[in-house]
Every structure is written in structure tokens, then in C-alpha cells.
Design a protein around this motif. Structure first.
Motif, PDB file in Angstrom:
ATOM      1  N   SER A 298     -36.875  -3.095  31.408  1.00 27.15           N
ATOM      2  CA  SER A 298     -38.118  -3.844  31.568  1.00 27.15           C
ATOM      3  C   SER A 298     -38.768  -4.077  30.209  1.00 27.15           C
ATOM      4  O   SER A 298     -38.661  -3.259  29.297  1.00 27.15           O
ATOM      5  CB  SER A 298     -39.084  -3.074  32.474  1.00 27.15           C
ATOM      6  N   ILE A 299     -39.450  -5.201  30.092  1.00 24.29           N
ATOM      7  CA  ILE A 299     -40.183  -5.518  28.870  1.00 24.29           C
ATOM      8  C   ILE A 299     -41.527  -4.806  28.927  1.00 24.29           C
ATOM      9  O   ILE A 299     -42.245  -4.916  29.922  1.00 24.29           O
ATOM     10  CB  ILE A 299     -40.382  -7.035  28.738  1.00 24.29           C
ATOM     11  N   PRO A 300     -41.904  -4.065  27.897  1.00 25.81           N
ATOM     12  CA  PRO A 300     -43.159  -3.310  27.962  1.00 25.81           C
ATOM     13  C   PRO A 300     -44.371  -4.230  27.937  1.00 25.81           C
ATOM     14  O   PRO A 300     -44.309  -5.340  27.397  1.00 25.81           O
ATOM     15  CB  PRO A 300     -43.110  -2.443  26.696  1.00 25.81           C
ATOM     16  N   SER A 329     -38.530   5.712  25.304  1.00 27.95           N
ATOM     17  CA  SER A 329     -38.877   4.298  25.427  1.00 27.95           C
ATOM     18  C   SER A 329     -37.744   3.440  24.878  1.00 27.95           C
ATOM     19  O   SER A 329     -37.455   3.466  23.680  1.00 27.95           O
ATOM     20  CB  SER A 329     -40.175   3.999  24.675  1.00 27.95           C
ATOM     21  N   THR A 330     -37.106   2.680  25.738  1.00 31.02           N
ATOM     22  CA  THR A 330     -35.988   1.827  25.327  1.00 31.02           C
ATOM     23  C   THR A 330     -36.379   0.818  24.251  1.00 31.02           C
ATOM     24  O   THR A 330     -35.621   0.624  23.291  1.00 31.02           O
ATOM     25  CB  THR A 330     -35.394   1.109  26.549  1.00 31.02           C
ATOM     26  N   PRO A 331     -37.540   0.149  24.340  1.00 35.61           N
ATOM     27  CA  PRO A 331     -37.916  -0.780  23.267  1.00 35.61           C
ATOM     28  C   PRO A 331     -38.015  -0.103  21.897  1.00 35.61           C
ATOM     29  O   PRO A 331     -37.671  -0.713  20.881  1.00 35.61           O
ATOM     30  CB  PRO A 331     -39.274  -1.316  23.731  1.00 35.61           C
ATOM     31  N   VAL A 332     -38.469   1.138  21.861  1.00 31.63           N
ATOM     32  CA  VAL A 332     -38.555   1.859  20.590  1.00 31.63           C
ATOM     33  C   VAL A 332     -37.161   2.135  20.042  1.00 31.63           C
ATOM     34  O   VAL A 332     -36.881   1.911  18.852  1.00 31.63           O
ATOM     35  CB  VAL A 332     -39.337   3.174  20.772  1.00 31.63           C
ATOM     36  N   ILE A 333     -36.272   2.606  20.899  1.00 30.49           N
ATOM     37  CA  ILE A 333     -34.908   2.921  20.459  1.00 30.49           C
ATOM     38  C   ILE A 333     -34.202   1.667  19.972  1.00 30.49           C
ATOM     39  O   ILE A 333     -33.511   1.669  18.939  1.00 30.49           O
ATOM     40  CB  ILE A 333     -34.143   3.614  21.594  1.00 30.49           C
ATOM     41  N   ASP A 334     -34.376   0.554  20.691  1.00 28.79           N
ATOM     42  CA  ASP A 334     -33.769  -0.706  20.256  1.00 28.79           C
ATOM     43  C   ASP A 334     -34.350  -1.149  18.912  1.00 28.79           C
ATOM     44  O   ASP A 334     -33.620  -1.636  18.038  1.00 28.79           O
ATOM     45  CB  ASP A 334     -34.010  -1.792  21.304  1.00 28.79           C
ATOM     46  N   ALA A 339     -33.749  -1.824  12.973  1.00 32.78           N
ATOM     47  CA  ALA A 339     -34.173  -1.479  11.618  1.00 32.78           C
ATOM     48  C   ALA A 339     -33.031  -0.842  10.832  1.00 32.78           C
ATOM     49  O   ALA A 339     -32.827  -1.133   9.647  1.00 32.78           O
ATOM     50  CB  ALA A 339     -35.374  -0.535  11.680  1.00 32.78           C
ATOM     51  N   LEU A 340     -32.269   0.042  11.475  1.00 35.19           N
ATOM     52  CA  LEU A 340     -31.125   0.669  10.807  1.00 35.19           C
ATOM     53  C   LEU A 340     -30.119  -0.380  10.352  1.00 35.19           C
ATOM     54  O   LEU A 340     -29.554  -0.281   9.247  1.00 35.19           O
ATOM     55  CB  LEU A 340     -30.463   1.669  11.751  1.00 35.19           C
ATOM     56  N   SER A 373     -27.676   8.931  23.268  1.00 35.76           N
ATOM     57  CA  SER A 373     -27.346   7.507  23.340  1.00 35.76           C
ATOM     58  C   SER A 373     -27.602   6.821  21.997  1.00 35.76           C
ATOM     59  O   SER A 373     -26.784   6.006  21.539  1.00 35.76           O
ATOM     60  CB  SER A 373     -28.171   6.841  24.442  1.00 35.76           C
ATOM     61  N   LEU A 374     -28.730   7.145  21.360  1.00 31.31           N
ATOM     62  CA  LEU A 374     -29.043   6.571  20.057  1.00 31.31           C
ATOM     63  C   LEU A 374     -27.969   6.929  19.026  1.00 31.31           C
ATOM     64  O   LEU A 374     -27.524   6.077  18.246  1.00 31.31           O
ATOM     65  CB  LEU A 374     -30.417   7.064  19.599  1.00 31.31           C
TER      66      LEU A 374
END
Length: 501
Positions: A298-300, A329-334, A339-340, A373-374
Motif C-alpha cells: 500500500s502507498i502510505p 515500513s516498506t516505503p522506508v526500506i524501498d 539510496a544505496l 529481507s533488506l
């Protein structure tokens, strides 16, 4: 400050572009003009410690100097040394104010009696029973004076009345998961503190920043829209005077016995005028759960806090430091992975096994699962990056592969769990933090975000949060150095792509 101006405009645009996707925000006063959240402030101090040490070292001494108004907002309210210290502070404040009343009544005295002191205590969660049967109204529930002692552990109405203290206690909570998670203290609308801790018993690593200036006014406006719609815009004119000048010299300062912490650090700052953005994250009753496996996340909601974090992850050029109790939070991980791939170095410090039931209920996963997962995704990026570096320099290549294009260096990733500092401390009154509860993001050594928002799904989709962003290299450096000092011997390595450190 062209860089901050660019960030600010991009942040506002990201909110306004998705304004039509949200309804019934709480609060919503900033929805059509996020610019009202932008101001400046003077940063007075930054502190680390446990909740009890921060309250007894900084927050309660500040409360004891109040002349007109105290606003204390927390998420959890529980029997604890912090709550007992708050009760003690209020009772001492009563004694001091009663003494001033007596002095003012003495024949020939030119002393002034104190004006009534308004105290407002606000929280969201007190117990499971309280949450299950709490009203869904945004007006919340105001606790009658008869409950102050038995349910809340506060002084009696008679005691407070003797010190001309007008107390009101209010709670707001929305089922099933929507706590109002923000935490702050405002004294006489002149200074404000943003602690990460609750009025509760946990001995966790916490942080707190103290400010004055226009940012305090923005916080008062937020408080009015959430907790107190009848709050008048201005206090009495006397409040603009020096807060210490209202007390007769003979009374001095009221002191409390602090509860120390082995992780306690207090840094006085130069108080330079600093660009500041208040970052509310509105309550959303719909958590947007998606029970279909492997479906698109889902989009936050485009709240100011969510959009600020995503924008910071997107504009980072050199470094990202995140310290959060949980990360689901998936959006944060993405955003971290993006950024990496741009060559940004990322450091994550989080807690192991903290609030597991809440993680599963709100995210369907835990911090450890999301970190695994990350790491897997990052290792795939490493393998791909290594493969591209070893492409042979002959013509037997894919026709659409541009071997002249410069591949960006993959950023480094370092992940650690917080752990208590080793060593036996039998029956010590000094608290050693057991988990990390501070919410901190530092980007490129110049953007710093503190407040109540975690990097978990609950904070991003359901809870009402409040963060504050500062644009200052000096402040980011002070916070970074202080945190690094406290984390010595308090980190359990999880993953590091850096071979030699």
C-alpha cells in the motif's frame, strides 16, 4: 539556503500532489498549505538518557518554573517512577505557589500572588480496558477530578486548588490501533521539548530536544487543532517577560532529585536561528492492510512526516543515519535501497524483539524479518554491481548495454541492534537502557528529524505522529557525536558491507 529551499518546495509539492487521495485528516489545518508548518527556532539543548532521567533532569525542572501554562502530551500513561516524579513536582509547585500567596497577603508586602496556573495533561493509552471502551469521538474523554488520584496517580483536586492550579486531563484513542503517539511539553508558550519517551516505566534509550522561537507557536497551533479547540491564541501579556523574573528572589528554584542513567548525556547548544519544519502525521482509521500474498504494498498516506522522510531518502547524496525502535515500513526500506543504489552510505540502529505483537498486528512482519529481507536485497545489488564491474571490454556484449556509462558506486550498509552495555550493576539506582526507543534520522549531516514517528508500519499508516525537522550542520553534528558516544559498547552487529572499519 538554496538546498533547504529546494527540499522544502519539493516536500510541499509531494504533499499537495496527493492531497485528493486522503479524506478526513486529523488534524487537517495544514492540508491546503503545508508551508504553515515551516518556521525557525532556536535549539537550546539535546539530551539522551532513559525516560525517567530525561523527565527528572530536564522536563520536570522546566515545568516547575511555569507561571501561566503547562502542556504535557504523551502517548502512554502508566504507573512508574516518571509518573511519581511528576506528581511530586506538582505537589512541590503547589507548596511554592502557596508560599507566594501567603507572602503577598502579609501586611506591607509588595509581593505579588501568582496568577492561576493552567496545567493540561493529554495522553492516548493507559490500559487495555481503557482502549477497548474509549470513546471514538475526536473530543476525547476528560477525566473527572475524582479519578486523578485513583486512576492517574496525580495530586488531589484540593491540593492543586490550594496552589491555584487548574488541571485538566484528557485522552483520545481510536480503535483498533490508532493511538495519538506524539509527545511534547510546552511551558508558558516560550519553550518546548520533544522527548521520545512516555510517562511510563520502560528503561529505554530516549532523546529530547529543547527549542524556543516560532517553532513553539507552530506546536501550540498543532495542539489546539488536536487536543484543545477552545485554546485561546494568546496567554496573558505577562508571559512574554523573563520566566525567572516572576518569582521573588527569596524563593529560588524548586529542585527535584534526578533519576540518573548510564546513558545520560546533555548538550547545551549555541541557540542559533535554525530553519525548522513541524511534521504532523495525521491519524488514519483505515490501516490499508493487504492480505493478498506478494501483492504490491500500500502507498502510505501523504502526511507531512511521511513525505519528509521519503523526500530525505530521495535527496540524500552521501549518508543516511536511522535510529528507530522498529523498521517494518516498506516505503522506508524501498527508499533505503534506492539510496544505496545511488552510492549513499546507510547506517541503521534498531531494537531486537521490541513490541513484537504490535509489529505482527500492524505489519504482518517483524523488524528482524524486514531486516533479513533488506540484507538479501542488498546482497543481490552487490552481486549485480560486481558483475557489471567485470564486464569484458570486447564487442560481444548486449547491444543496448552502454559500457561507457559510469556505474555509481554502491553505498555501504551497516545494521546493528541496540543492546544494554555489558557489566553487572547490582541494585544500582542508575538506569541502563535495555532497548533503543529514540526516533532519529540524519541525512547528509545537515537534516535532522526527531519526534515520535518510528520507521514501522504503525507510525506510517495508523498512529498519529509528530516529528520536527531541523536544517543545521552544527545540530546534526552535535546529535551524531552524542549518539555515537552513547552507543559505544551498546551495539550488536547484524550486517556490515564494510570489510575494514
Amino acid at each position: 539556503m538554496p538546498q533547504f529551499d529546494y527540499f522544502k518546495e519539493a516536500w510541499k509539492t509531494s504533499i499537495l500532489e496527493r492531497r485528493s487521495t486522503v479524506r478526513d485528516e486529523f488534524p487537517d489545518y495544514h492540508a491546503s498549505d503545508p508551508g504553515v508548518l515551516v518556521s525557525t527556532s532556536r535549539i537550546h539543548s539535546f539530551e539522551l538518557g532513559t525516560g525517567a532521567s530525561i523527565y527528572t533532569n530536564s522536563l520536570l525542572p522546566a515545568i516547575l518554573q511555569a507561571e501561566h501554562e503547562i502542556i504535557l502530551v504523551t502517548c502512554f500513561w502508566a504507573s512508574s517512577s516518571t509518573r511519581s516524579a511528576l506528581k511530586d513536582a506538582l505537589e512541590r509547585l503547589v507548596e511554592e505557589r502557596r508560599e507566594r500567596v501567603l507572602r503577598a497577603g502579609e501586611p506591607g508586602s509588595d509581593a505579588q500572588a501568582p496568577s492561576p496556573l493552567r496545567v493540561r495533561i493529554c495522553f492516548s493509552s493507559r490500559s487495555l480496558f481503557q482502549k477497548l471502551f474509549h470513546t471514538w469521538s475526536r473530543d476525547g474523554y476528560v477525566y473527572p477530578p475524582s479519578t486523578w488520584i485513583s486512576q492517574l496517580g496525580l495530586p488531589s483536586p484540593e491540593v492543586l486548588e490550594a496552589g491555584l492550579i487548574d488541571l485538566r486531563v484528557k485522552s483520545i484513542f481510536f480503535l483498533p490501533f490508532s493511538v495519538l503517539h506524539s509527545k511534547y511539553v510546552i511551558v508558558d508558550r516560550q519553550k518546548a521539548w520533544f522527548p521520545s519517551c512516555n510517562v511510563s516505566w520502560e528503561a529505554w534509550l530516549e532523546g529530547c530536544v529543547e527549542i524556543s522561537g516560532d517553532g513553539v507557536g507552530d506546536l501550540v497551533k498543532f495542539h489546539k487543532h488536536v487536543w484543545d479547540p477552545q485554546l485561546e491564541s494568546q496567554l496573558l501579556p505577562r508571559v512574554v517577560l523573563d520566566l525567572g523574573s516572576a518569582r521573588p528572589p527569596g524563593l529560588g528554584r524548586i529542585t527535584l532529585t534526578p533519576i540518573p542513567s548510564f546513558a545520560g548525556r546533555f548538550v547545551n547548544l549555541p541557540e542559533a536561528v535554525t530553519p525548522t519544519i513541524l511534521l504532523p502525521s495525521s491519524h488514519h482509521q483505515n490501516p490499508r492492510f493487504n492480505i493478498i500474498p506478494f501483492s504490491k504494498p500500500s502507498i502510505p498516506p501523504p502526511t507531512p512526516l511521511n513525505c519528509a522522510i521519503l523526500r530525505l531518502l530521495a535527496v540524500a547524496e552521501h549518508s543516511i543515519y536511522i535510529q528507530t525502535p522498529n523498521i517494518t515500513s516498506t516505503p522506508v526500506i524501498d527508499g533505503i535501497l534506492d539510496a544505496l543504489m545511488r552510492g549513499v552510505n546507510v547506517v541503521i540502529v534498531t531494537s531486537k524483539g521490541l513490541m513484537l505483537l504490535e509489529q505482527i498486528l500492524t505489519a504482518g512482519a517483524t523488524t528482524s524479518m524486514c531486516l533479513r529481507s533488506l540484507i538479501r536485497r542488498y546482497r543481490k545489488l552487490q552481486a549485480k554491481h560486481t558483475q557489471l564491474q567485470h564486464i569484458p571490454s570486447h564487442h560481444d556484449l548486449e547491444p543496448d548495454l552502454d559500457i561507457e556509462a559510469q556505474q555509481p558506486q554502491l553505498g555501504s550498509l551497516k545494521i546493528s541492534y541496540f543492546r544494554p552495555q555489558p557489566g553487572d550493576r547490582p541494585e544500582s539506582i542508575v538506569e541502563e537502557p535495555q532497548k533503543s526507543h529514540i526516533k532519529l534520522t540524519i541525512v547528509d549531516g545537515q537534516y535532522t528529524v526527531l519526534g515520535s514517528g518510528n520507521m514501522d508500519r504503525a507510525s506510517w499508516f495508523t498512529s498519529q505522529e509528530l516529528g520536527i525537522l531541523f536544517y543545521s550542520v552544527d545540530f546534526a553534528t552535535a546529535v551524531s557525536n552524542t549518539v555515537a558516544e552513547v552507543l559505544v559498547d551498546r551495539l550488536e552487529p547484524v550486517f556490515s558491507s564494510v570489510v575494514h572499519e
